[in-house]
Design a protein around this motif. Structure first.
Motif, PDB file in Angstrom:
ATOM      1  N   ILE A   1     -59.932  -5.275 -55.809  1.00  0.00           N
ATOM      2  CA  ILE A   1     -59.350  -5.217 -57.146  1.00  0.00           C
ATOM      3  C   ILE A   1     -57.832  -5.211 -57.008  1.00  0.00           C
ATOM      4  O   ILE A   1     -57.287  -4.957 -55.927  1.00  0.00           O
ATOM      5  N   SER A   2     -57.149  -5.514 -58.094  1.00  0.00           N
ATOM      6  CA  SER A   2     -55.693  -5.622 -58.037  1.00  0.00           C
ATOM      7  C   SER A   2     -55.047  -4.263 -57.819  1.00  0.00           C
ATOM      8  O   SER A   2     -55.643  -3.210 -58.071  1.00  0.00           O
ATOM      9  N   GLY A   3     -53.793  -4.293 -57.335  1.00  0.00           N
ATOM     10  CA  GLY A   3     -53.068  -3.053 -57.118  1.00  0.00           C
ATOM     11  C   GLY A   3     -52.894  -2.258 -58.399  1.00  0.00           C
ATOM     12  O   GLY A   3     -52.963  -1.022 -58.390  1.00  0.00           O
ATOM     13  N   GLY A   4     -52.671  -2.940 -59.513  1.00  0.00           N
ATOM     14  CA  GLY A   4     -52.504  -2.249 -60.790  1.00  0.00           C
ATOM     15  C   GLY A   4     -53.786  -1.587 -61.258  1.00  0.00           C
ATOM     16  O   GLY A   4     -53.772  -0.472 -61.794  1.00  0.00           O
ATOM     17  N   GLU A   5     -54.917  -2.271 -61.076  1.00  0.00           N
ATOM     18  CA  GLU A   5     -56.201  -1.675 -61.439  1.00  0.00           C
ATOM     19  C   GLU A   5     -56.502  -0.461 -60.566  1.00  0.00           C
ATOM     20  O   GLU A   5     -56.992   0.570 -61.049  1.00  0.00           O
ATOM     21  N   LEU A   6     -56.173  -0.579 -59.280  1.00  0.00           N
ATOM     22  CA  LEU A   6     -56.411   0.538 -58.368  1.00  0.00           C
ATOM     23  C   LEU A   6     -55.521   1.734 -58.739  1.00  0.00           C
ATOM     24  O   LEU A   6     -55.958   2.891 -58.661  1.00  0.00           O
ATOM     25  N   GLN A   7     -54.291   1.463 -59.168  1.00  0.00           N
ATOM     26  CA  GLN A   7     -53.416   2.559 -59.578  1.00  0.00           C
ATOM     27  C   GLN A   7     -53.959   3.275 -60.815  1.00  0.00           C
ATOM     28  O   GLN A   7     -53.868   4.499 -60.937  1.00  0.00           O
ATOM     29  N   ARG A   8     -54.558   2.524 -61.732  1.00  0.00           N
ATOM     30  CA  ARG A   8     -55.148   3.147 -62.917  1.00  0.00           C
ATOM     31  C   ARG A   8     -56.372   3.982 -62.547  1.00  0.00           C
ATOM     32  O   ARG A   8     -56.613   5.050 -63.114  1.00  0.00           O
ATOM     33  N   PHE A   9     -57.157   3.512 -61.574  1.00  0.00           N
ATOM     34  CA  PHE A   9     -58.277   4.332 -61.092  1.00  0.00           C
ATOM     35  C   PHE A   9     -57.756   5.602 -60.404  1.00  0.00           C
ATOM     36  O   PHE A   9     -58.399   6.662 -60.483  1.00  0.00           O
ATOM     37  N   ALA A  10     -56.613   5.503 -59.732  1.00  0.00           N
ATOM     38  CA  ALA A  10     -56.032   6.686 -59.102  1.00  0.00           C
ATOM     39  C   ALA A  10     -55.662   7.725 -60.157  1.00  0.00           C
ATOM     40  O   ALA A  10     -55.896   8.927 -59.965  1.00  0.00           O
ATOM     41  N   LEU A  11     -55.095   7.282 -61.281  1.00  0.00           N
ATOM     42  CA  LEU A  11     -54.777   8.222 -62.360  1.00  0.00           C
ATOM     43  C   LEU A  11     -56.051   8.803 -62.954  1.00  0.00           C
ATOM     44  O   LEU A  11     -56.127  10.012 -63.227  1.00  0.00           O
ATOM     45  N   LEU A  12     -57.060   7.968 -63.165  1.00  0.00           N
ATOM     46  CA  LEU A  12     -58.337   8.450 -63.697  1.00  0.00           C
ATOM     47  C   LEU A  12     -58.904   9.552 -62.796  1.00  0.00           C
ATOM     48  O   LEU A  12     -59.341  10.604 -63.277  1.00  0.00           O
ATOM     49  N   ARG A  13     -58.871   9.320 -61.505  1.00  0.00           N
ATOM     50  CA  ARG A  13     -59.422  10.294 -60.550  1.00  0.00           C
ATOM     51  C   ARG A  13     -58.670  11.619 -60.622  1.00  0.00           C
ATOM     52  O   ARG A  13     -59.275  12.693 -60.592  1.00  0.00           O
ATOM     53  N   VAL A  14     -57.342  11.538 -60.737  1.00  0.00           N
ATOM     54  CA  VAL A  14     -56.539  12.755 -60.830  1.00  0.00           C
ATOM     55  C   VAL A  14     -56.830  13.505 -62.129  1.00  0.00           C
ATOM     56  O   VAL A  14     -56.984  14.731 -62.144  1.00  0.00           O
ATOM     57  N   LEU A  15     -56.915  12.778 -63.252  1.00  0.00           N
ATOM     58  CA  LEU A  15     -57.133  13.430 -64.541  1.00  0.00           C
ATOM     59  C   LEU A  15     -58.508  14.089 -64.631  1.00  0.00           C
ATOM     60  O   LEU A  15     -58.687  15.050 -65.382  1.00  0.00           O
ATOM     61  N   LEU A  16     -59.486  13.571 -63.888  1.00  0.00           N
ATOM     62  CA  LEU A  16     -60.799  14.222 -63.851  1.00  0.00           C
ATOM     63  C   LEU A  16     -60.703  15.660 -63.358  1.00  0.00           C
ATOM     64  O   LEU A  16     -61.499  16.519 -63.745  1.00  0.00           O
ATOM     65  N   LEU A  17     -59.706  15.926 -62.518  1.00  0.00           N
ATOM     66  CA  LEU A  17     -59.544  17.256 -61.935  1.00  0.00           C
ATOM     67  C   LEU A  17     -58.777  18.207 -62.852  1.00  0.00           C
ATOM     68  O   LEU A  17     -58.577  19.370 -62.502  1.00  0.00           O
ATOM     69  N   LYS A  18     -58.333  17.725 -64.009  1.00  0.00           N
ATOM     70  CA  LYS A  18     -57.549  18.522 -64.966  1.00  0.00           C
ATOM     71  C   LYS A  18     -56.423  19.271 -64.248  1.00  0.00           C
ATOM     72  O   LYS A  18     -56.403  20.505 -64.178  1.00  0.00           O
ATOM     73  N   PRO A  19     -55.458  18.529 -63.717  1.00  0.00           N
ATOM     74  CA  PRO A  19     -54.414  19.171 -62.914  1.00  0.00           C
ATOM     75  C   PRO A  19     -53.530  20.102 -63.731  1.00  0.00           C
ATOM     76  O   PRO A  19     -53.254  19.867 -64.907  1.00  0.00           O
ATOM     77  N   ALA A  20     -53.063  21.171 -63.059  1.00  0.00           N
ATOM     78  CA  ALA A  20     -52.061  22.058 -63.646  1.00  0.00           C
ATOM     79  C   ALA A  20     -50.666  21.592 -63.276  1.00  0.00           C
ATOM     80  O   ALA A  20     -49.693  21.896 -63.962  1.00  0.00           O
ATOM     81  N   PHE A  21     -50.563  20.860 -62.164  1.00  0.00           N
ATOM     82  CA  PHE A  21     -49.305  20.240 -61.743  1.00  0.00           C
ATOM     83  C   PHE A  21     -49.614  18.857 -61.195  1.00  0.00           C
ATOM     84  O   PHE A  21     -50.529  18.690 -60.384  1.00  0.00           O
TER      85      PHE A  21
END
Length: 473
Positions: free
Chosen positions: A389-409
């Motif tokens: 998949i494209s680098g941009g699509e992979l970056q959006r999946f990276a954000l999705l993965r982080v947001l699943l964890l409900k980060p405090a920072f």
């Protein structure tokens, strides 16, 4: 005027058509830029021209390089053109550079092997090429020791070293600050001259604006309009092109800073950090509270990423201290990496990677579909490995993965460097929403000062004054 690249009804297909039949003409001395969102097919079109399509994809139609049909050439015949007839600057410098070789040696090797320069002369040429790209001090470093911007410039130096008449540049300014971005664009145009050809693939609207020449706007595998840059970008006819121009951070409305924030999540005092024997910064103190967005700007290599890694505890400071709120679980301190290929297991599909995360940390899997919708990610991407998949699509999946964890920072390190303007705006909206609604403290690094000024509550500028102190070799 000499035609150096011409495609006639060129299409890229797997089971279904990915890039619709496309015809473009790249003339000597006239830059040609393909501008479009991530996943639009622009990189696949460039790979079809260069002969580097991934396995399973097929190009149909005609491709002419300097008037010579090349689509039916054997693999070894296409490869013989690389570096000599057509130079390729790939999108991911980490994948293009040899991780075991020092930067100066990789550039010198091209001069020696492709141009047949003697070893001493090849090294002298490499030193000069790297100095012209402000890579002083980078020559002795391995790719893993370079910032994303530096790695991109090393890849640019290596790709130019073969002296090919045609340059095919895929996202050549990704991760560069404004000064280095403009310098890289100017170097590409200078290398092209009046007799060379330059085909640039980008999501960055500033690239065609500075290059001039011609631009084609690509959407969903199809070129929707093309022509001289000043006509297309100043008087766009298609609604998508108008939206693209409007999504430039320079046109965003400045966000209102909240009157108050929550308790401090990060408290750093008197930080100092050296890298490779050079001081990045010293005496730096920083507090980030719940719901607050702190922006960090500065030249490539000035220590922006190192600062984020320090406050996360991924590296140690050479002086000073960092306090992270002990009431918050370590898992909720997260990083969104600048180079997502380094953050995903290459052998796992995206679906498996997300499922493993959900199972390991007992997360709410129902949030995945909502986040995918908001990030404009199709379900079909889930069953592909990261490299498909494209680098941009992979970056959006990276954000999705982080947001699943409900980060405090969240340390967001150049989170939009691979994204087109429209997707970038949507991604920043999600990060801001997480800060405001979930009380997430955000350290946001970007080379785009307009983006930081319009998004952050406070801005920290790193100067990077050490960058020019040492020689390359």
């Amino acid at each position: 005027m000499t035609l150096l690249i011409e495609t006639r009804e060129l299409a890229v297909a797997a089971a279904d058509s990915i890039v619709q039949p496309t015809s473009i003409r790249v003339r000597a001395g006239v830059p040609f830029t393909i501008l479009g969102e991530t996943g639009s097919g622009k990189t696949l079109l460039a790979q079809a021209i260069a002969g580097t399509l991934p396995d399973g994809l097929v190009a149909r139609g005609e491709i002419l390089i300097a008037g010579r049909p090349v689509q039916d050439l054997a693999v070894h015949e296409r490869r013989a053109l690389w570096g000599r007839e057509i130079a390729i600057l790939p999108q991911e410098p980490w994948l293009a550079l040899d991780p075991t070789a020092r930067s100066i040696d990789q550039v010198a090797e091209v001069y020696e092997v492709v141009r047949r320069r003697p070893a001493d002369g090849a090294r002298d040429d490499a030193v000069e090429a790297m100095r012209s790209l402000r890579l002083e001090g980078a020559g002795r470093k391995l790719p893993s020791e370079l910032s994303g911007g530096m790695a991109q410039r090393v890849a640019l130096a290596a790709s130019r070293a073969g002296g090919a008449r045609i340059m095919l540049a895929d996202e050549p300014t990704k991760g560069l600050d404004a000064a280095l971005r403009d310098g890289a664009i100017d170097l590409l145009r200078e290398a092209m001259g009046s007799e060379g050809g330059l085909l640039t693939i980008t999501h960055d609207i500033s690239v065609p604006r500075r290059l001039g020449g011609e631009v084609a706007i690509m959407l969903a595998g199809r070129i929707i309009e093309q022509g001289p840059v000043e006509d297309v970008l100043q008087r766009p006819r298609h609604d998508y092109t108008r939206r693209l121009v409007a999504a430039d951070p320079a046109n965003w409305i400045r966000r209102i800073v909240p009157e108050r924030f929550g308790d401090p999540v990060i408290e750093a005092r008197g930080l100092a950090k050296f890298r490779g024997g050079r001081l990045l910064f010293s005496g730096l103190s920083l507090t980030i509270a719940r719901g607050e967005i702190v922006g960090v700007v500065g030249p490539s290599g000035s220590g922006k990423s190192s600062l984020g890694d320090l406050v996360l505890g991924l590296i140690r400071p050479d002086a000073g201290s960092v306090r992270r709120d002990p009431r918050i679980a370590p898992l909720r301190f997260q990083k969104l990496y600048q180079d997502p290929p380094a953050a995903f297991a290459p052998q796992l599909t995206i679906r498996r990677a997300l499922a493993d995360l959900v199972a390991r940390h007992r997360l709410d899997a129902t949030r995945i579909s909502d986040l995918m919708r908001r990030l404009r990610l199709s379900d079909g991407l889930l069953d592909r490995p990261p490299g498909a998949i494209s680098g941009g699509e992979l970056q959006r999946f990276a954000l999705l993965r982080v947001l699943l964890l409900k980060p405090a920072f969240l340390f967001a390190d150049e989170p939009t460097s691979r994204l087109d303007l429209i997707t970038q705006q949507e991604m920043i909206e999600l990060i801001v929403e997480s800060a405001r609604e979930e009380g997430c403290a955000v350290l946001l690094v970007s080379h785009d000062r307009d983006l930081i000024d319009k998004t952050a509550d406070r801005v920290l500028a790193l100067e990077g004054s050490w960058m020019d102190r040492d020689a390359v070799a």
